[in-house]
Design a protein around this motif. Sequence first.
Motif, mmCIF file in Angstrom:
data_model
loop_
_atom_site.group_PDB
_atom_site.id
_atom_site.type_symbol
_atom_site.label_atom_id
_atom_site.label_comp_id
_atom_site.label_asym_id
_atom_site.label_seq_id
_atom_site.Cartn_x
_atom_site.Cartn_y
_atom_site.Cartn_z
ATOM 1 N N LEU A 29 8.353 -8.362 -7.856
ATOM 2 C CA LEU A 29 9.333 -7.370 -7.415
ATOM 3 C C LEU A 29 8.854 -5.939 -7.617
ATOM 4 O O LEU A 29 9.468 -4.995 -7.109
ATOM 5 C CB LEU A 29 10.661 -7.576 -8.163
ATOM 6 C CG LEU A 29 11.323 -8.946 -7.989
ATOM 7 C CD1 LEU A 29 12.586 -9.032 -8.844
ATOM 8 C CD2 LEU A 29 11.646 -9.212 -6.527
ATOM 9 N N ILE A 30 7.752 -5.763 -8.366
ATOM 10 C CA ILE A 30 7.211 -4.419 -8.591
ATOM 11 C C ILE A 30 6.566 -3.919 -7.301
ATOM 12 O O ILE A 30 5.786 -4.635 -6.667
ATOM 13 C CB ILE A 30 6.181 -4.432 -9.733
ATOM 14 C CG1 ILE A 30 6.822 -4.964 -11.020
ATOM 15 C CG2 ILE A 30 5.617 -3.033 -9.965
ATOM 16 C CD1 ILE A 30 5.838 -5.110 -12.159
ATOM 17 N N PRO A 31 6.859 -2.704 -6.866
ATOM 18 C CA PRO A 31 6.264 -2.198 -5.623
ATOM 19 C C PRO A 31 4.746 -2.129 -5.710
ATOM 20 O O PRO A 31 4.175 -1.868 -6.764
ATOM 21 C CB PRO A 31 6.884 -0.795 -5.482
ATOM 22 C CG PRO A 31 8.120 -0.827 -6.329
ATOM 23 C CD PRO A 31 7.825 -1.765 -7.452
ATOM 24 N N GLY A 32 4.090 -2.353 -4.558
ATOM 25 C CA GLY A 32 2.641 -2.269 -4.493
ATOM 26 C C GLY A 32 1.978 -3.576 -4.861
ATOM 27 O O GLY A 32 2.626 -4.541 -5.259
ATOM 28 N N ASP A 33 0.660 -3.608 -4.707
ATOM 29 C CA ASP A 33 -0.100 -4.786 -5.097
ATOM 30 C C ASP A 33 -1.507 -4.372 -5.492
ATOM 31 O O ASP A 33 -1.914 -3.214 -5.334
ATOM 32 C CB ASP A 33 -0.129 -5.844 -3.990
ATOM 33 C CG ASP A 33 -0.695 -5.303 -2.684
ATOM 34 O OD1 ASP A 33 -1.575 -4.425 -2.744
ATOM 35 O OD2 ASP A 33 -0.247 -5.750 -1.616
ATOM 36 N N ALA A 34 -2.264 -5.328 -6.006
ATOM 37 C CA ALA A 34 -3.621 -5.032 -6.482
ATOM 38 C C ALA A 34 -4.552 -4.675 -5.335
ATOM 39 O O ALA A 34 -5.485 -3.878 -5.514
ATOM 40 C CB ALA A 34 -4.154 -6.243 -7.251
ATOM 41 N N ALA A 35 -4.322 -5.234 -4.168
ATOM 42 C CA ALA A 35 -5.213 -4.968 -3.039
ATOM 43 C C ALA A 35 -5.203 -3.494 -2.647
ATOM 44 O O ALA A 35 -6.244 -2.912 -2.333
ATOM 45 C CB ALA A 35 -4.803 -5.840 -1.848
ATOM 46 N N SER A 36 -4.039 -2.870 -2.678
ATOM 47 C CA SER A 36 -3.948 -1.449 -2.313
ATOM 48 C C SER A 36 -4.733 -0.578 -3.278
ATOM 49 O O SER A 36 -5.385 0.394 -2.864
ATOM 50 C CB SER A 36 -2.481 -1.025 -2.277
ATOM 51 O OG SER A 36 -1.736 -1.807 -1.371
#
Length: 313
Positions: A29-36
């Motif tokens: 649910l946390i915005p963003g991801d590791a790929a970005s």
Amino acid sequence: MKRILMRRLLLSVPLLFVASAVVFVLQSLIPGDAASQLAGLQATREDVLRLQQQLHLDEPVWEQYWRWLGGVFHGSLGTSLTNREPVTAALGARLPVTLSLVLGATLLATVLGVALGVLAGRAGSFAGRVIDLLSVGGLAVPSFWLGLLLISLMSVRLGLLPATGYVPFTDSPNAWAQSLLLPVTALALSGVTAVAKQTRESMLDVLRRPYIDNLRANGVPERRVVFRHALRGAAIPICTMSSILMVGALGGSVVIEQVFGLPGLGSLAVSATGSKDIPVIQGVAVYFTLLVVAANLLTDIAYLLIDPRVRAS
């Protein structure tokens, strides 16, 4: 005894699954991801999507969790998304730091708390009111604020102890103890007063029982009555409080490790959360859950050793 411990272990298996599933859902649910973050600021949308596919971050949450769970069944907690390091290796390198901090704080709080509680129980009502006041004050003082205060006094002004950093025990036992003294003290303060209050109340309750009067009437020395009989009778509530403190110290270690620059599981969890490194977050959650299970198991063993009636139940 073995049957009781085995039952406790079996009951903790569902806890591991529930804790890992809850953490997995919450971190999704946390915005963003590791790929970005890995792609960088100059990356195009296509670059990010391609990296998400390589890391399986484009899959549904339940599918990602099932993939991670399959690795756990094969003895692997996965690989870090940020540095491609095996999660078990990263956690294994940091586990001794957190264990030293948590166990040291629990031991210090228990020993000092029991000593103060026994003294307060024998000194009278005035000492009891002082312990109650200190208990409220100890619980109200944040551990991170106390840590900063200790750094300012003991490290910056007096230069007696290092402010940050950690030295492994195998490198130098003396430097290891010095690097942990301030963070352990900051983490243990609120626990000292809590254990003292619990010890005093339990001791007073035991000292009012008829068998204590019989021991005194038979000429048993007061020191022996207090330390051999009364303190043992009050040991189970004290063990319960110590177990609660140990579990609480696990949560407090996250902040204390940040304040004192300790490379433990707590600081790893903070950095992994900032970078959305899902395998590392999951690994820390599993290790923390296992430590909670171990604390409860040690408490059960203490119950069995202290009170034979527990073994009969």
